[in-house]
Design a protein around this motif. Structure first.
Motif, short mmCIF file in Angstrom:
data_model
loop_
_atom_site.label_atom_id
_atom_site.label_comp_id
_atom_site.label_asym_id
_atom_site.label_seq_id
_atom_site.Cartn_x
_atom_site.Cartn_y
_atom_site.Cartn_z
N ALA A 25 0.83 -1.19 0.00
CA ALA A 25 0.00 0.00 0.00
C ALA A 25 0.86 1.25 0.00
CB ALA A 25 -0.92 0.01 1.22
N VAL A 26 0.34 2.29 -0.59
CA VAL A 26 0.92 3.64 -0.49
C VAL A 26 -0.07 4.49 0.28
CG1 VAL A 26 1.74 5.66 -1.73
CG2 VAL A 26 2.16 3.38 -2.67
N ILE A 27 0.40 5.06 1.39
CA ILE A 27 -0.46 5.86 2.27
C ILE A 27 -0.02 7.31 2.17
CG2 ILE A 27 -1.45 6.05 4.59
CD1 ILE A 27 -0.06 3.28 5.14
N ASP A 28 -0.89 8.16 1.68
CA ASP A 28 -0.56 9.57 1.48
C ASP A 28 -1.44 10.44 2.38
OD1 ASP A 28 0.56 11.84 0.47
OD2 ASP A 28 -0.41 11.73 -1.49
N GLY A 29 -0.84 11.45 2.99
CA GLY A 29 -1.62 12.41 3.77
C GLY A 29 -1.50 12.27 5.28
N LEU A 30 -0.69 11.32 5.76
CA LEU A 30 -0.52 11.19 7.21
C LEU A 30 0.29 12.37 7.75
CD1 LEU A 30 0.32 7.38 7.61
CD2 LEU A 30 -1.85 8.52 8.09
N PRO A 31 -0.03 12.83 8.95
CA PRO A 31 0.73 13.94 9.54
C PRO A 31 2.20 13.57 9.74
CG PRO A 31 -1.30 13.54 10.76
CD PRO A 31 -1.14 12.39 9.82
N ALA A 32 3.08 14.54 9.57
CA ALA A 32 4.50 14.32 9.81
C ALA A 32 4.80 14.40 11.30
CB ALA A 32 5.32 15.38 9.07
N GLY A 33 5.88 13.74 11.70
CA GLY A 33 6.36 13.84 13.07
C GLY A 33 5.80 12.81 14.02
N PHE A 34 5.11 11.78 13.50
CA PHE A 34 4.55 10.75 14.37
C PHE A 34 5.44 9.51 14.34
CE2 PHE A 34 1.95 7.10 15.47
CZ PHE A 34 1.27 7.55 16.60
N GLU A 35 5.87 9.04 15.51
CA GLU A 35 6.72 7.86 15.59
C GLU A 35 5.84 6.61 15.67
OE1 GLU A 35 10.47 5.93 18.11
OE2 GLU A 35 9.57 7.83 18.76
N ILE A 36 6.02 5.70 14.72
CA ILE A 36 5.22 4.48 14.63
C ILE A 36 5.84 3.39 15.50
CG2 ILE A 36 4.35 2.68 13.09
CD1 ILE A 36 4.44 4.77 10.83
N ASN A 37 5.04 2.74 16.31
CA ASN A 37 5.47 1.60 17.10
C ASN A 37 5.28 0.34 16.25
OD1 ASN A 37 5.58 -0.66 18.85
ND2 ASN A 37 4.97 0.59 20.60
N PHE A 38 6.37 -0.19 15.67
CA PHE A 38 6.26 -1.32 14.75
C PHE A 38 6.03 -2.64 15.47
CE2 PHE A 38 7.70 1.69 11.62
CZ PHE A 38 7.03 1.25 10.46
N PRO A 80 4.65 10.27 1.19
CA PRO A 80 3.81 9.07 1.22
C PRO A 80 4.58 7.86 1.75
CG PRO A 80 3.56 10.22 -0.86
CD PRO A 80 4.71 10.88 -0.15
N ILE A 81 3.92 7.07 2.58
CA ILE A 81 4.51 5.83 3.07
C ILE A 81 4.21 4.73 2.06
CG2 ILE A 81 4.39 4.04 4.85
CD1 ILE A 81 3.78 6.20 6.88
N CYS A 82 5.26 4.10 1.54
CA CYS A 82 5.09 2.96 0.66
C CYS A 82 5.56 1.71 1.42
CB CYS A 82 5.90 3.12 -0.62
SG CYS A 82 5.74 1.71 -1.76
N ALA A 83 4.68 0.74 1.56
CA ALA A 83 5.01 -0.48 2.30
C ALA A 83 4.66 -1.70 1.46
CB ALA A 83 4.26 -0.52 3.62
N LYS A 84 5.49 -2.73 1.53
CA LYS A 84 5.21 -3.96 0.79
C LYS A 84 5.27 -5.15 1.72
CE LYS A 84 9.71 -5.63 -0.74
NZ LYS A 84 10.34 -6.42 -1.79
N ILE A 85 4.54 -6.20 1.32
CA ILE A 85 4.51 -7.48 2.02
C ILE A 85 4.74 -8.56 0.97
CG2 ILE A 85 3.14 -9.05 3.43
CD1 ILE A 85 1.43 -6.56 4.22
N ASP A 86 5.79 -9.33 1.11
CA ASP A 86 6.08 -10.37 0.12
C ASP A 86 5.14 -11.55 0.28
OD1 ASP A 86 8.15 -8.91 -0.98
OD2 ASP A 86 9.71 -9.88 0.23
#
Length: 354
Positions: A25-38, A80-86
Motif C-alpha cells: 500500500a501507499v499511504i498519502d496524507g498522514l501527519p509528519a512527526g509521528f513515531e510508529i510503534n512497529f 507518502p509511506i510505501c510499504a510492501k509485504i512479500d
C-alpha cells in the motif's frame, strides 16, 4: 482508480494480487512527526494472518511489512509511506482449472468478463482477501495516531451462522476486553461458534457471520449531511473488504421492529457533557457524529471456495460441469476479517478527524 481509498486528507492505494511477488500500500496524507510503534503494528498484523488457530486456511504467511519510503527512522516525514509485504507461500497450480470453470459466488466469472479473460485467477488475484493485509498495515498506523486523540476502535465476532455473541454495551465499549485472535464478549458463544466452524470444515463446507465494530471517543459534530454522511463514508470503505455483503448502524434493521418511543435516544447530561441514555442511533445523527460511540455491524458471507462438489459452466464449451475446488481456504473468514474491519474503520476515522 478502484484500488484507492480516497479520503479528504488520507489516500490509501493498495497494489498487488494474491500470488504476485508482493502486495502493499501507499499511504498519502498522514501527519509528519509521528513515531510508529512497529511492535504494535506486527501484533496487529498477526491477527489477520493465518496460522494462529485451526479455523483458518493452512496457507502460511508471515505478513512482515517492509517500509520503502515515507519514514525517517520510524517517524513519519510527510512523504507518502510505501510499504510492501512479500507473498512467500503460494500454490498457483491449484487455481489452473478455475480459469475456465468459475467458482460459484466468487469473482471469477465477473472478472473474466470485465477483463476479457486476462484476469489473474491464482488465489483470486486482486479480488482476494489477501489484499486486506496492506489495509491492516495502514489501519494499524492510523489506530496509533487515533489513540493520541483519545479515539479507540474495537470489534468482535457478533455471530457465526446462528450462534450469537453478546452485543457491545453501546455506551461503554472501551471497558470490553477481547481476545485478539477470536474476539468475543461471551465465552459460551465462543464455544458454540467454534463448534459450528469445525462442523462446516469437517463437511468441506463454510459458514459466515457478523462483525460488530465500535469507534469510541469521536467528538460530536464530525461529518456532513446527505452524501458525505458518516454512514455513507464508512459503508463505502467497508465494502472494499472481500466477503462483506451488508452493513447496519446502531439498532439497524432491528430498529424497524420498535416504536419511535422505544428506538429514540433521550438526551441527558453526564459530567457536564451532553450524551444519550442509550445508543440505538449508533453515534450518528443526520450523518454527523453525536459524541456517542459509532457502532456498526458488518455481514460476512460464507467463504465461497469450499471442498464440496458444485455446479459451474465451462467458459470454453458453455456447458454445465461439476466443479471440485482444490487449494487452501478458510471454513469461516469472520475471525480474520475482524482486524480488517477495524483497520478500515481506523483509516476512515482518522481521515474524518484530520
Amino acid at each position: 482508480m478502484s484500488s484507492i481509498l480516497k479520503g479528504n486528507k488520507i489516500n490509501v492505494s493498495v497494489f498487488g494480487q494474491s500470488h504476485s511477488k508482493s502486495i502493499g500500500a501507499v499511504i498519502d496524507g498522514l501527519p509528519a512527526g509521528f513515531e510508529i510503534n512497529f511492535d504494535e503494528v506486527s501484533e496487529f498484523m498477526k491477527r489477520r494472518a493465518p496460522g494462529h488457530n485451526s479455523f483458518a486456511t493452512p496457507r502460511k504467511e508471515s505478513d512482515e511489512v517492509q517500509v520503502l519510503s515515507g519514514l525517517v527512522n520510524s517517524t513519519t516525514c510527510g512523504a507518502p509511506i510505501c510499504a510492501k509485504i512479500d507473498n512467500t507461500n503460494t500454490r498457483s497450480q491449484d487455481y489452473d482449472s478455475l480459469k475456465i470453470l468459475p467458482r460459484p459466488s466468487h469473482s471469477d466469472y465477473a472478472a473474466y468478463v470485465k477483463y476479457s479473460g486476462h484476469n489473474d485467477i491464482a488465489g483470486g488475484g486482486q479480488f482476494s482477501g489477501r489484499l486486506t493485509a496492506p489495509l491492516c498495515f495502514a489501519g494499524a498506523v492510523c489506530m496509533q495516531m487515533l489513540r493520541e486523540e483519545g479515539v479507540e476502535i474495537k470489534a468482535h465476532i457478533y455471530s457465526v451462522k446462528d450462534a450469537y455473541d453478546e452485543p457491545f454495551d453501546a455506551c461503554e465499549i472501551q471497558k470490553t476486553e477481547l481476545d485478539p485472535f477470536f474476539p468475543v464478549v461471551d465465552s459460551e458463544a465462543e464455544k458454540k461458534m467454534k463448534d459450528i466452524i469445525d462442523h462446516a470444515r469437517g463437511k468441506g463446507d463454510s459458514v459466515g457471520g457478523i462483525i460488530e465494530c465500535a469507534i469510541s471517543g469521536m467528538p460530536a459534530g464530525v461529518g456532513e449531511p446527505m452524501f458525505d454522511g458518516i454512514e455513507n463514508i464508512i459503508a463505502r470503505n467497508i465494502f472494499a473488504i472481500p466477503a462483506v455483503k451488508g452493513i447496519e448502524f446502531g439498532s439497524g434493521f432491528s430498529g424497524t421492529l420498535k416504536y419511535g418511543s422505544e428506538n429514540n435516544d433521550n438526551f441527558t447530561v453526564e459530567n457536564g457533557k451532553i450524551v444519550t441514555e442509550k445508543n440505538d442511533h449508533g453515534g450518528i445523527l443526520g450523518g454527523i457524529t453525536s459524541g456517542m460511540p459509532i457502532v456498526f455491524r458488518v455481514a460476512i458471507k460464507p467463504t465461497p471456495s469450499i471442498a464440496l462438489p458444485q455446479e459451474s459452466v465451462s467458459l470454453e464449451t458453455n456447458k454445465q460441469e461439476k466443479l471440485e475446488i482444490k487449494g487452501r481456504h478458510d471454513p469461516c473468514i469472520v475471525p480474520r476479517a475482524v482486524p480488517a474491519v477495524e483497520a478500515v474503520a481506523a483509516i476512515t476515522a482518522l481521515d474524518l478527524l484530520l
